[in-house]
Design an enzyme around this catalytic site. Sequence first.
Site, mmCIF file in Angstrom:
data_model
loop_
_atom_site.group_PDB
_atom_site.id
_atom_site.type_symbol
_atom_site.label_atom_id
_atom_site.label_comp_id
_atom_site.label_asym_id
_atom_site.label_seq_id
_atom_site.Cartn_x
_atom_site.Cartn_y
_atom_site.Cartn_z
ATOM 1 N N CYS A 32 -10.874 -20.468 -37.552
ATOM 2 C CA CYS A 32 -11.165 -19.205 -38.229
ATOM 3 C C CYS A 32 -10.179 -18.917 -39.371
ATOM 4 O O CYS A 32 -10.349 -19.455 -40.457
ATOM 5 C CB CYS A 32 -11.252 -18.060 -37.226
ATOM 6 N N HIS B 275 -14.764 -19.539 -33.189
ATOM 7 C CA HIS B 275 -13.639 -19.564 -32.243
ATOM 8 C C HIS B 275 -13.991 -20.450 -31.038
ATOM 9 O O HIS B 275 -14.598 -19.965 -30.075
ATOM 10 C CB HIS B 275 -13.321 -18.139 -31.770
ATOM 11 N N GLU C 229 -12.219 -21.429 -28.688
ATOM 12 C CA GLU C 229 -11.520 -21.045 -27.450
ATOM 13 C C GLU C 229 -12.348 -20.076 -26.615
ATOM 14 O O GLU C 229 -12.014 -19.817 -25.461
ATOM 15 C CB GLU C 229 -10.136 -20.450 -27.770
#
Lengths: 222, 175
Positions: free
Chosen positions: B80, B160, B162
């Site tokens: 990002c 993202h 994660e």
Amino acid sequence: MKLGVLLSGGKDSLYAAYLARESGFELTCLITLVSKNPNSFMFHTPAIEKTIKQSEALNLPLILQKTPGKKEKELKDLEIAIKKAIKDYGIEGVVTGAIESVYQSSRIQKICKKLRIKCFNPLWQKDQKEYLKELVRNRFNVIITAVGAYPLDDSWLGKKIDKNFIKQISFLSEKYKIHVAGEGGEFETFVLHCPLFSHALKIKDTQKFGEKNSWRMEVEVE
Amino acid sequence: MTNILIIDTTSNPLHKIEFVNPIRDIVGKCKVAHYTKVTLKKLHEATHIIISGSALGETDYNLERFNWLKNTNRKVLGICSGIQIISLINQNKLKKFSSIGMTKIKTKKKNPLFEGNFEAYSLHNYGIDLPKNFEAIAKSSKEIQAIKHKTKPIYGVLFHPEVRNKKIIKNFISI
């Protein structure tokens, strides 16, 4: 930076608020949405009006915003409440207890973006078992106020989150694939005491409603 | 031996918890340094460098702190803010494009991080144009979603990983 806390009364919103204060932020008000829909998409519903007692223990003003709890209408009501917090208390951001829910988190992010304030989610993607251990370590007194998944039943209502609870829920999580921290709605909680409170809340009375694996407990506190 | 360095691009400790700790939890043993405190020693010691994302509206980076990206031969993954920084350091401009929530993504070129079509979590106000010497390896209907340097192991993802695609980060540290 002044922050408003999106407060449900449960462990996630209060632990997120605790982390915000520990990180040096000023908590200036609480925002609670009272949904008439017990199956709200956005907001935790059991014991929600007890946030009034929590606000007294936190010594913080509370904005209590009613909402019919219909899917997108409740977002409008949340926006109204946050706008009031900006106007009345000068908040520059909100802190939420979102852990896994992209649905919940992304909608709050969009409201914050629109209102040009910051959005903080300090529990975001946190390991759930580790999170429960942290709650215990940091002296959060948390009880279960609702259950909504097999094999949890009414015997879990009123249980305190402690080492024994973590052991039991971890066992059930492996066996039945339920979220250890209840993120999937498996259980809801209420915080009776934590390091942010000036005093502990005491349970005066409880009433249980439900059947099979869907129960809630109304709690009267003082 | 793998030595992972996570570079924190957030502007406060509360956002660090939100944007850096989830990456740290995925990679395990690693070093974490704020981008303003990254030293040449830390960069040299690392085999894999992950540049974290940050909160919406935080694009005011001190880009001089990322000049090392121009000459590095380390494996780099920008997430990002990280892809925005990779783009900016390569003389590219960001373009206003906000996206919050799940995004459908299509792999455009074979790469070691991901394959096929998948959904990923987006949280950004700016997208990128393709920087010189990079190729787009994934796109959504409206944006470049992932890039790779044509000759170096430098990758960037706008989304993202994660949040719903932890495997992408695991694949990166296995390169």
